[in-house]
Design an enzyme around this catalytic site. Structure first.
Site, PDB file in Angstrom:
ATOM      1  N   CYS A   2       0.945  -1.120  -0.065  1.00 41.98           N
ATOM      2  CA  CYS A   2       0.164  -0.144  -0.013  1.00 41.98           C
ATOM      3  C   CYS A   2       0.732   1.301  -0.104  1.00 41.98           C
ATOM      4  O   CYS A   2       1.964   1.168   0.056  1.00 41.98           O
ATOM      5  CB  CYS A   2      -0.903   0.041   1.169  1.00 41.98           C
ATOM      6  SG  CYS A   2      -1.740  -1.469   1.524  1.00 41.98           S
ATOM      7  N   GLY A  28      -1.702   1.024  -4.673  1.00 41.98           N
ATOM      8  CA  GLY A  28      -2.992   0.202  -4.342  1.00 41.98           C
ATOM      9  C   GLY A  28      -3.950   1.110  -4.835  1.00 41.98           C
ATOM     10  O   GLY A  28      -4.128   2.328  -4.727  1.00 41.98           O
ATOM     11  N   ASN A 101       1.834   0.203   5.420  1.00 44.06           N
ATOM     12  CA  ASN A 101       1.915  -0.817   4.346  1.00 44.06           C
ATOM     13  C   ASN A 101       2.741  -1.774   4.979  1.00 44.06           C
ATOM     14  O   ASN A 101       3.779  -1.646   5.554  1.00 44.06           O
ATOM     15  CB  ASN A 101       2.782   0.094   3.435  1.00 44.06           C
ATOM     16  CG  ASN A 101       3.465  -0.419   2.415  1.00 44.06           C
ATOM     17  OD1 ASN A 101       4.749  -0.058   2.093  1.00 44.06           O
ATOM     18  ND2 ASN A 101       3.088  -1.597   1.821  1.00 44.06           N
ATOM     19  N   GLY A 102       2.431  -3.291   4.376  1.00 42.86           N
ATOM     20  CA  GLY A 102       3.092  -4.382   4.721  1.00 42.86           C
ATOM     21  C   GLY A 102       2.171  -5.310   5.049  1.00 42.86           C
ATOM     22  O   GLY A 102       1.212  -5.297   4.924  1.00 42.86           O
ATOM     23  N   TYR A 257       9.395  -3.792  -9.398  1.00 47.48           N
ATOM     24  CA  TYR A 257       8.212  -3.631  -9.792  1.00 47.48           C
ATOM     25  C   TYR A 257       7.384  -2.612  -9.145  1.00 47.48           C
ATOM     26  O   TYR A 257       6.628  -1.658  -9.646  1.00 47.48           O
ATOM     27  CB  TYR A 257       7.293  -4.859 -10.066  1.00 47.48           C
ATOM     28  CG  TYR A 257       5.832  -4.392 -10.068  1.00 47.48           C
ATOM     29  CD1 TYR A 257       5.416  -4.315 -11.439  1.00 47.48           C
ATOM     30  CD2 TYR A 257       4.792  -4.977  -9.120  1.00 47.48           C
ATOM     31  CE1 TYR A 257       3.771  -4.056 -11.637  1.00 47.48           C
ATOM     32  CE2 TYR A 257       3.608  -4.718  -9.191  1.00 47.48           C
ATOM     33  CZ  TYR A 257       3.059  -4.318 -10.191  1.00 47.48           C
ATOM     34  OH  TYR A 257       1.709  -4.100 -10.547  1.00 47.48           O
TER      35      TYR A 257
HETATM   36  O1  LIG Z   1       2.909 -12.410 -14.611  1.00 44.97           O
HETATM   37  P1  LIG Z   1       1.843 -11.380 -14.091  1.00 44.97           P
HETATM   38  O2  LIG Z   1       1.040 -12.169 -13.014  1.00 44.97           O
HETATM   39  O3  LIG Z   1       1.004 -11.147 -15.300  1.00 44.97           O
HETATM   40  O4  LIG Z   1       2.523 -10.482 -13.400  1.00 44.97           O
HETATM   41  C1  LIG Z   1       3.564  -9.571 -13.731  1.00 44.97           C
HETATM   42  C2  LIG Z   1       3.025  -8.562 -14.400  1.00 44.97           C
HETATM   43  O5  LIG Z   1       2.336  -7.617 -13.748  1.00 44.97           O
HETATM   44  C3  LIG Z   1       2.780  -6.350 -13.831  1.00 44.97           C
HETATM   45  O6  LIG Z   1       2.150  -5.282 -14.504  1.00 44.97           O
HETATM   46  P2  LIG Z   1       1.047  -4.420 -14.328  1.00 44.97           P
HETATM   47  O7  LIG Z   1       0.019  -4.324 -15.281  1.00 44.97           O
HETATM   48  O8  LIG Z   1       0.591  -4.565 -12.995  1.00 44.97           O
HETATM   49  O9  LIG Z   1       1.662  -2.930 -14.159  1.00 44.97           O
HETATM   50  P3  LIG Z   1       2.523  -2.179 -15.061  1.00 44.97           P
HETATM   51  O10 LIG Z   1       1.657  -1.305 -15.909  1.00 44.97           O
HETATM   52  O11 LIG Z   1       3.419  -1.147 -14.288  1.00 44.97           O
HETATM   53  O12 LIG Z   1       3.744  -2.804 -15.695  1.00 44.97           O
HETATM   54  C4  LIG Z   1       4.651  -6.543 -14.026  1.00 44.97           C
HETATM   55  O13 LIG Z   1       4.853  -5.451 -14.630  1.00 44.97           O
HETATM   56  C5  LIG Z   1       4.096  -7.595 -15.153  1.00 44.97           C
HETATM   57  O14 LIG Z   1       3.889  -6.951 -16.431  1.00 44.97           O
HETATM   58  N1  LIG Z   2      -0.227  -3.890   0.815  1.00 44.46           N
HETATM   59  C1  LIG Z   2      -0.365  -3.646   2.052  1.00 44.46           C
HETATM   60  O1  LIG Z   2       0.761  -2.927   2.313  1.00 44.46           O
HETATM   61  C2  LIG Z   2      -1.492  -4.049   2.762  1.00 44.46           C
HETATM   62  C3  LIG Z   2      -1.530  -3.665   4.229  1.00 44.46           C
HETATM   63  C4  LIG Z   2      -2.425  -4.488   4.948  1.00 44.46           C
HETATM   64  N2  LIG Z   2      -1.829  -5.719   5.424  1.00 44.46           N
HETATM   65  C5  LIG Z   2      -3.701  -4.553   4.479  1.00 44.46           C
HETATM   66  O2  LIG Z   2      -4.253  -5.509   4.064  1.00 44.46           O
HETATM   67  O3  LIG Z   2      -4.601  -3.529   4.427  1.00 44.46           O
HETATM   68 MG   LIG Z   3       3.715  -4.608 -15.975  1.00 39.86          MG
END
Ligand SMILES: O=P(O)(O)OC[C@H]1O[C@H](OP(=O)(O)OP(=O)(O)O)[C@H](O)[C@@H]1O
Ligand SMILES: NC(=O)CC[C@H](N)C(=O)O
Ligand SMILES: [Mg+2]
Length: 506
Positions: A2, A28, A101-102, A257
């Site tokens: 988050c 998030g 976050n976490g 990422y």
């Molecule tokens: O193997 P998967 O389960 O598909 O996950 C990996 C993909 O998901 C993310 O992209 P995302 O669309 O979330 O965001 P981005 O636009 O920042 O690349 C990441 O950059 C990869 O492209």
């Molecule tokens: N991604 C997160 O940091 C999640 C924070 C918290 N564990 C929630 O589920 O709201």
């Molecule tokens: Mg992507």
């Protein structure tokens, strides 16, 4: 992963908090919330949805006061109902709200202790509510009307002893000020900064430095592992190390990422780390496949673009934007269900045929997690007329679940779990697959700050830095949070959510 933010300002902070959350939206997309503090009263607005949809003018008007905190949520525990959106609130002692976050790894044990020993009530399944109540209890037992910064840091020391897992958290303690702390391993990021105004100095804490940049704050520092920052209501800054031993192990996936490339995390430019990942991946290709027949490098937008650019440079090839991203569709990986994630890939990305026709293309992504994106993208490349479709990942295979705030709870849902690289290539339909090595990824980040000796690499290696994760824990987590379990739990939680008690929502 988050996003959290907190501001102690000299004028109303509602708009600044909104702006900061918008900048942190990539962390998030499920829910957003803001609490402000004004003359002893707390004002809350939170709901499911994107920042721009949750806060309307009428809500913004009611979020008065010169200090406040905010959160954008990507659930990793409990459910995704609005009752578990953050910030969360307890009225005793003082009135405290918290955004986290976490992910706590001992929240079941803590829950038991909170009920039976500390006599505290929990109203949701959120681990963040557990964290808030542990903090509240540790502040309560100090039995003081007015806390000094040292009292607050004493309570944080106890929180660090009790709470295991990953947490970067920000809390507003009514009548006192704003507290931000980062777990003893510093797994999730947090920074703080300041801005001079004609009324005096304003302070801000946030998950990523990009939020400080956007609001004109100057970065002071990262909050170190096991450190806390307290800014009193009248704007005095106090910082403290609240652990004895340093066990720094920040999450490397932030660099792969999660974070925005224009952020600095622990003094490492995420952008440069991604460039180096591209460079190292190119070196591997040249080493292991010197006679490759790649014609063109094509990134899978957004996140992989930085690495792909450098990879193409190193290979002396052209990088072409063969996929165009719909700017109104968010990140697919952090969407809640597999059905939605799958459907969104094609809505989000479209191929430009002329970049593919008759060519041997190397598609580059930052990571392959469930394989949702790569499988469909390869199909699209073939439909667009590609001759050979090779696939490269700037991160190594993601083989193990995450327990520290990234929602990858089930090993079986990870395409690389118990599979060789060749098998993965076959499943996603690639003519060849090339993965980064773990050491190369670590070097790519470490070169930005050689003082970081260890990282949380758990999703790549299965080694969990906090030392409290065993097979039982992982099995329980998988049963509780795999895609099937989540979707049936969601239905019943949503039906009940209207009945959930909460601090009055503005
Ligand atoms: O193997 P998967 O389960 O598909 O996950 C990996 C993909 O998901 C993310 O992209 P995302 O669309 O979330 O965001 P981005 O636009 O920042 O690349 C990441 O950059 C990869 O492209
Ligand atoms: N991604 C997160 O940091 C999640 C924070 C918290 N564990 C929630 O589920 O709201
Ligand atoms: Mg992507």
């Amino acid at each position: 992963m988050c996003g959290i933010v907190g501001i102690v300002g000299k004028s109303p902070v509602n708009q600044s908090l909104f702006d900061a959350l918008t900048v942190l939206q990539h962390r998030g997309q499920d829910a957003a919330g803001i609490v402000t503090s004004d003359q002893g009263k707390l004002y809350l607005r939170k709901d499911n949805g994107l920042v721009r949809d949750v806060f309307h003018t009428r809500h913004m008007r009611r979020l008065t006061g010169n200090s406040g905190i905010g959160h954008v949520r990507y659930p990793t525990a409990g459910s995704s109902t609005s009752a578990e959106a953050q910030p969360l609130y307890v009225n005793s002692p003082y009135g405290i709200t918290l955004a986290h976050n976490g992910n706590l790894t001992n929240s079941d044990n803590l829950k038991r202790d909170l009920y039976s020993t500390d006599r505290r009530h929990l109203n949701t399944n959120s681990d963040s509510e557990v964290l808030l109540n542990v903090l509240a209890h540790e502040l309560q037992i100090l039995e003081k009307n007015q806390l000094s910064p040292q009292d607050i840091f004493k309570a944080v020391r106890e929180v660090f002893k009790r709470c295991k897992g990953a947490y970067a958290a920000v809390a507003l303690i009514s009548g006192h000020g704003l507290l931000c702390f980062r777990d003893p391993y510093g797994i999730r990021p947090a920074v703080y900064g300041k801005r001079e105004t004609e009324n005096g100095t304003e302070f801000m804490v946030a998950s990523e430095s990009v939020a400080l940049d956007a609001l004109g704050y100057e970065l002071i520092d990262d909050i170190g592992p096991g450190h806390a920052v307290f800014i009193s209501e009248d704007g005095q800054l106090h910082t403290e190390k609240c652990i004895e031993e340093d066990t720094f192990a920040p999450c490397i996936f932030e660099h792969v990422y999660l974070a925005r490339p224009d952020s600095l995390i622990d003094n490492v430019s995420v952008y440069k780390a991604r460039l180096r990942m591209g460079e190292k991946l190119a070196e591997k290709i040249l080493r292991e496949w010197p006679d490759h027949d790649i014609d063109v490098v094509i990134p899978i937008p957004d996140t992989s673009t930085t690495s792909a650019m450098q990879l193409a440079n190193e290979l002396n090839l052209k990088m072409r934007h063969g996929f165009i991203k719909n700017r109104y569709i968010g990140r697919t990986f952090i969407m809640p269900g597999q059905q939605m994630r799958k459907k969104s890939v094609r809505q989000k990305l479209n191929a430009i045929d002329l970049e593919f026709g008759g060519k041997n293309v190397l598609l580059v992504d930052d990571s392959i997690v469930r394989g949702t994106t790569s499988g469909q993208i390869i199909e699209m490349a073939r439909e667009a007329g590609a001759n050979k479709v090779y696939f490269a990942s700037a991160a190594p295979p993601v083989r193990y679940p995450n327990v520290y705030g990234i929602d990858m709870p089930a090993a079986d849902e990870l395409i690389a779990h118990n599979r060789t690289e060749e098998e993965i290539g076959e499943i996603i339909g690639a003519d060849k697959i090339i993965y980064q090595d773990v050491d190369a990824m670590v070097e790519a980040v470490q070169e930005g700050n050689p003082k970081i000796k260890t990282f949380d690499l758990s999703v790549f290696t299965g080694e969990y830095v906090t030392g409290d994760i065993d097979m039982n824990y992982l099995q329980e987590l998988e049963q509780r949070r795999n895609d099937m379990a989540k979707s049936s739990q969601e239905t019943s939680e949503i039906e009940n959510s209207a009945m959930v008690m909460d601090l009055h929502n503005q």
